[in-house]
Write an enzyme that holds these catalytic residues in place. Structure first.
Site, PDB file in Angstrom:
ATOM      1  N   ALA A  11       0.696  -1.045   0.177  1.00 32.72           N
ATOM      2  CA  ALA A  11      -0.154   0.328  -0.110  1.00 32.72           C
ATOM      3  C   ALA A  11       0.809   0.989  -0.299  1.00 32.72           C
ATOM      4  O   ALA A  11       0.274   2.628   0.351  1.00 32.72           O
ATOM      5  CB  ALA A  11      -1.051   0.030   0.899  1.00 32.72           C
ATOM      6  N   ILE A  14       2.564   3.419  -5.264  1.00 34.20           N
ATOM      7  CA  ILE A  14       2.157   2.904  -6.563  1.00 34.20           C
ATOM      8  C   ILE A  14       1.266   2.142  -6.323  1.00 34.20           C
ATOM      9  O   ILE A  14       0.383   2.395  -6.907  1.00 34.20           O
ATOM     10  CB  ILE A  14       3.001   1.493  -7.146  1.00 34.20           C
ATOM     11  CG1 ILE A  14       4.205   2.721  -6.945  1.00 34.20           C
ATOM     12  CG2 ILE A  14       2.514   1.104  -8.160  1.00 34.20           C
ATOM     13  CD1 ILE A  14       6.068   1.911  -8.179  1.00 34.20           C
ATOM     14  N   ASP A  34      -0.667  -4.689   2.917  1.00 32.18           N
ATOM     15  CA  ASP A  34       0.036  -4.220   2.890  1.00 32.18           C
ATOM     16  C   ASP A  34       1.274  -5.137   4.563  1.00 32.18           C
ATOM     17  O   ASP A  34      -0.313  -5.609   5.984  1.00 32.18           O
ATOM     18  CB  ASP A  34       0.427  -2.720   2.907  1.00 32.18           C
ATOM     19  CG  ASP A  34       1.507  -2.467   3.303  1.00 32.18           C
ATOM     20  OD1 ASP A  34       2.081  -1.853   2.505  1.00 32.18           O
ATOM     21  OD2 ASP A  34       2.706  -2.550   4.482  1.00 32.18           O
ATOM     22  N   ARG A  83      14.732   1.624  -4.755  1.00 27.47           N
ATOM     23  CA  ARG A  83      16.035   1.565  -3.850  1.00 27.47           C
ATOM     24  C   ARG A  83      16.583   3.277  -3.664  1.00 27.47           C
ATOM     25  O   ARG A  83      15.353   4.324  -4.793  1.00 27.47           O
ATOM     26  CB  ARG A  83      17.458   2.212  -5.836  1.00 27.47           C
ATOM     27  CG  ARG A  83      16.329   2.674  -7.073  1.00 27.47           C
ATOM     28  CD  ARG A  83      16.661   2.287  -7.387  1.00 27.47           C
ATOM     29  NE  ARG A  83      16.271   2.915  -9.423  1.00 27.47           N
ATOM     30  CZ  ARG A  83      17.045   3.228 -10.441  1.00 27.47           C
ATOM     31  NH1 ARG A  83      18.289   3.217 -10.482  1.00 27.47           N
ATOM     32  NH2 ARG A  83      16.011   3.870 -11.746  1.00 27.47           N
ATOM     33  N   ASN A 121      11.245  -4.419  -8.242  1.00 30.73           N
ATOM     34  CA  ASN A 121      12.577  -4.512  -8.625  1.00 30.73           C
ATOM     35  C   ASN A 121      13.449  -5.521  -7.990  1.00 30.73           C
ATOM     36  O   ASN A 121      13.095  -5.429  -6.901  1.00 30.73           O
ATOM     37  CB  ASN A 121      13.501  -2.817  -8.588  1.00 30.73           C
ATOM     38  CG  ASN A 121      12.570  -2.434  -9.926  1.00 30.73           C
ATOM     39  OD1 ASN A 121      12.613  -2.542 -11.168  1.00 30.73           O
ATOM     40  ND2 ASN A 121      12.069  -0.911 -10.095  1.00 30.73           N
ATOM     41  N   ARG A 152       8.258   6.566 -20.952  1.00 32.03           N
ATOM     42  CA  ARG A 152       9.063   8.009 -21.126  1.00 32.03           C
ATOM     43  C   ARG A 152       9.388   7.947 -21.608  1.00 32.03           C
ATOM     44  O   ARG A 152       9.653   9.591 -22.278  1.00 32.03           O
ATOM     45  CB  ARG A 152      10.028   7.370 -20.139  1.00 32.03           C
ATOM     46  CG  ARG A 152       9.444   7.285 -18.188  1.00 32.03           C
ATOM     47  CD  ARG A 152      10.636   6.260 -18.004  1.00 32.03           C
ATOM     48  NE  ARG A 152      10.164   6.473 -16.235  1.00 32.03           N
ATOM     49  CZ  ARG A 152      10.174   5.760 -15.352  1.00 32.03           C
ATOM     50  NH1 ARG A 152      11.195   4.433 -15.515  1.00 32.03           N
ATOM     51  NH2 ARG A 152      10.055   5.911 -13.829  1.00 32.03           N
ATOM     52  N   HIS A 176      14.125  -4.904 -17.547  1.00 35.15           N
ATOM     53  CA  HIS A 176      14.211  -3.412 -16.994  1.00 35.15           C
ATOM     54  C   HIS A 176      15.385  -2.322 -16.194  1.00 35.15           C
ATOM     55  O   HIS A 176      15.539  -2.450 -14.943  1.00 35.15           O
ATOM     56  CB  HIS A 176      13.015  -2.891 -15.884  1.00 35.15           C
ATOM     57  CG  HIS A 176      12.480  -1.784 -15.702  1.00 35.15           C
ATOM     58  ND1 HIS A 176      12.540  -0.941 -16.519  1.00 35.15           N
ATOM     59  CD2 HIS A 176      11.769  -1.164 -14.255  1.00 35.15           C
ATOM     60  CE1 HIS A 176      12.219  -0.031 -15.121  1.00 35.15           C
ATOM     61  NE2 HIS A 176      11.808  -0.353 -14.294  1.00 35.15           N
TER      62      HIS A 176
HETATM   63  C1  LMR Z   1      11.256   3.447 -12.363  1.00 33.25           C
HETATM   64  O1  LMR Z   1      11.354   2.860 -13.692  1.00 33.25           O
HETATM   65  O2  LMR Z   1      10.959   3.738 -11.420  1.00 33.25           O
HETATM   66  C2  LMR Z   1      11.330   1.997 -11.232  1.00 33.25           C
HETATM   67  O3  LMR Z   1      12.187   1.020 -11.831  1.00 33.25           O
HETATM   68  C3  LMR Z   1      11.991   2.453 -10.124  1.00 33.25           C
HETATM   69  C4  LMR Z   1      12.998   3.013 -10.057  1.00 33.25           C
HETATM   70  O4  LMR Z   1      13.906   2.382  -9.657  1.00 33.25           O
HETATM   71  O5  LMR Z   1      13.897   3.179 -11.325  1.00 33.25           O
END
Ligand code: LMR
Length: 313
Positions: A11, A14, A34, A83, A121, A152, A176
């Site tokens: 929770a 995101i 959560d 992160r 991640n 993006r 990713h």
């Molecule tokens: C993102 O791309 O926004 C996510 O994977 C979070 C991150 O740590 O970049």
């Protein structure tokens, strides 16, 4: 007809943003779970208190108890550590592995027929973890990242060209991570090649910014990572499944058989173009990449492979 049931695990920013977006579309009833039960309950209640004003009938329920997630049609895993500035997504591997493993065990127990969308991640390794731990069929487990990275890329192209985002069709595949693969050839502006609107140098600049797009937000926020665009990206995937859109989008999925061989990534979850509909991953599309794109792809696959090999699975 009963409403569909969606569970959002985590929770945080995101999870809560997604709960609001899903509720507004009246797609399903939502359970927000959560380990901090109060946060899940508080955010769910807050969203419900917005419902008379925003005018939605979906129910959002907060809990700390997996029994209340039972029988979900879709489960989204957002739980885990974000992160901090200076870290890579890969630095989260072992900490988030434990989180995703234990969440996946609960999903397997309570929602054995669910579609699972992983957001935690490092995305591709965590998708692989969820797939292995749940033991669910490969068409039902997928990672959300390609939609976000493509969004993006599209936004940055729009910003640079001054052309509406509605005209931009951008595509990013691969893991990713910092060596994801924004595709030049398949990125168009109103159906025209993007190179008609951007010079080679400008396009390279946009590609680099896309690759480090997550990090740019982490640096700005300092205490967390992006959430509006990730939540919007998950919404797109959930709607594609629940409304059987058969939408082509990029997602991290398990590659084997013919597709695994074609992409040289058998046994891994990596971002590829898929058709997403009521059966989940209905097809993996084989792209005819340029030599440069194949080279970038192979580098990205190697990065995912290195991480997955470290997992105690
Ligand atoms: C993102 O791309 O926004 C996510 O994977 C979070 C991150 O740590 O970049």
């Amino acid at each position: 007809m009963d409403r569909k049931k969606i569970t959002i695990v985590g929770a945080g920013n995101i999870g809560a943003t997604l709960a609001l977006l899903l509720a507004r579309r009246e797609t399903a009833d939502i359970t927000l779970i959560d380990i901090n039960e109060g946060v899940a309950k508080g955010k769910a209640l807050d969203i419900m208190e917005a419902s008379p004003i925003l005018g939605f009938n979906a129910h959002v329920h907060g809990t700390g108890d997996y029994a209340e997630t039972a029988g979900s049609d879709v489960v989204i895993i957002t739980a885990g550590f974000p992160r901090k500035p200076g870290m890579s997504r890969d630095d989260l591997l072992f900490k988030n592995f434990e989180v995703v493993k234990s969440v996946s065990e609960q999903i397997k127990k309570y929602s054995p027929d669910a579609f699972v969308i992983v957001v935690t991640n490092p995305l591709d390794a965590m998708t692989y973890t969820a797939l292995k731990v749940t033991g669910f069929p490969k068409n039902k487990v997928m990672g959300m990242a390609g939609v976000l990275d493509s969004a993006r890329f599209a936004y940055f192209i729009s910003e640079k060209t001054g052309i509406s985002v509605e005209n931009i069709n951008a595509f990013v595949i691969g893991g990713h991570g910092d060596d994801m693969v924004p595709l030049r050839k398949f990125t168009t502006v109103a159906g025209m090649p993007v190179t008609k609107f951007l010079s080679k140098e400008e396009l390279e600049e946009v590609i680099q910014r896309t690759r480090f797009g997550g990090g740019e937000i982490v640096r700005l926020l300092k205490t967390g990572s992006a959430f509006y665009a990730p939540a919007a990206s998950i919404l797109e995937m959930v709607l594609a499944i629940l409304w059987n859109k058969r939408k082509i989008l990029s997602a991290s999925v398990y590659l084997d058989g013919e597709a695994g061989e074609y992409y040289g990534a058998s046994g891994l979850c990596v971002g590829v173009p898929i058709i997403l509909g009521k059966e989940g991953v209905e097809e993996i599309i084989k792209l005819d990449l340029t030599d440069e794109e194949w080279a970038d792809w192979r580098k990205s696959v190697e990065s995912v492979k290195r991480l997955v090999e470290k997992l105690p699975l």
